[in-house]
Design an enzyme around this catalytic site. Structure first.
Site, short mmCIF file in Angstrom:
data_model
loop_
_atom_site.label_atom_id
_atom_site.label_comp_id
_atom_site.label_asym_id
_atom_site.label_seq_id
_atom_site.Cartn_x
_atom_site.Cartn_y
_atom_site.Cartn_z
N ASP A 142 0.83 -1.20 0.00
CA ASP A 142 0.00 0.00 0.00
C ASP A 142 0.87 1.26 0.00
O ASP A 142 1.93 1.29 0.64
CB ASP A 142 -0.89 0.00 1.25
CG ASP A 142 -2.00 1.03 1.18
OD1 ASP A 142 -2.26 1.56 0.09
OD2 ASP A 142 -2.62 1.30 2.23
N ASN A 147 -10.32 -3.13 -6.62
CA ASN A 147 -9.54 -2.13 -7.35
C ASN A 147 -10.13 -1.76 -8.71
O ASN A 147 -9.74 -0.74 -9.31
CB ASN A 147 -8.10 -2.60 -7.55
CG ASN A 147 -7.27 -2.53 -6.29
OD1 ASN A 147 -6.24 -3.18 -6.16
ND2 ASN A 147 -7.68 -1.71 -5.32
#
Length: 242
Positions: A21, A69
């Site tokens: 991340d 996503n």
């Protein structure tokens, strides 16, 4: 990279999983396009794979693209798909040179046909490597994994009721059945959640959260996480004396 001390060496994780991340924030801090943040993150992958191999960690799993996503802007998703294709095309020779076996887990049916072909070829070309297994989770979600495992179990056991299915019976149908369960789960980027990543496999994982953005996460930080793992008292719910 130096080897860990003897205490850590005796308690190395067999399976490290990383939620990578912070690529977008890394780029934003430098006034760069998001795509350059993802590219910087992709470059970091090779270094961390090598660091895990040097530490004799046999399994590394990376969360590259989640089922959620797809909600990102279309140009960012397209850029990620292009980056994934480039990685598969350019990294296979390096993987073979370093004994890296590549496995891709997730529902790849949504990907472009050319990308699916590249995935199949990269996995086949590295299938005999034994130093470390690199699992890349793409269009992956932990809930999806459990659901597809149940469906696969049912397909293989026609006529049997789900009440006859045990944890041990289901485990071979998970997408990562070839790997041990996750021992150490690392998340970069300063968040303290696992975001639907390997929910079953991480049931007893030690979780290491760091503020480092993924392009900043280096082998030294990895070794800190491994050392921290080695100092954990893992009882797996038992009544071992404190």
């Amino acid at each position: 990279m130096s080897q860990p001390d003897n205490t850590t060496a005796r308690t190395l994780p067999r399976h490290v999983a990383i939620i990578m991340d912070g690529n977008r924030r890394w780029a934003k801090q430098r006034f760069m396009p998001t795509a350059l943040g993802h590219a910087a993150g992709a470059k970091r992958v090779r270094e961390i794979v090598k660091a895990c191999a040097d530490l004799a960690i046999p399994h590394l799993s990376l969360f590259a693209f989640s089922t959620e996503n797809w909600k990102r802007p279309a140009d960012e998703v397209a850029g990620l798909m292009g980056l994934f294709m480039t990685y598969l095309q350019k990294e296979v020779d390096n993987m073979n040179a370093n004994g890296v076996r590549l496995r891709i887990v997730g529902d790849i049916r949504r990907f472009d046909g050319k990308l699916q072909t590249l995935i199949a070829k990269a996995q086949a070309d590295t299938s005999n490597n034994k130093r470390i297994t690199l699992t890349v989770a793409a269009n992956y979600g932990g809930r999806w994994d459990m659901l597809q495992a149940v469906q696969a179990w049912q397909h293989a056991h026609h006529g049997q009721d789900l009440s006859q299915m045990s944890e041990e019976a289901l485990a071979p149908y998970l997408s990562t059945a070839y790997a041990p369960e996750v021992d150490l789960l690392i998340r970069t980027g300063g968040e303290s959640r696992i975001s639907n990543f390997m929910l079953w496999q991480s049931a007893y994982a030690e979780m290491f959260f760091t503020n480092d953005l993924w392009p900043e996460f280096n082998p030294e930080r990895l070794q800190q996480a491994v050392k921290w793992f080695g100092e954990r008292d893992r009882r797996f719910g038992s009544s071992a004396q404190l």
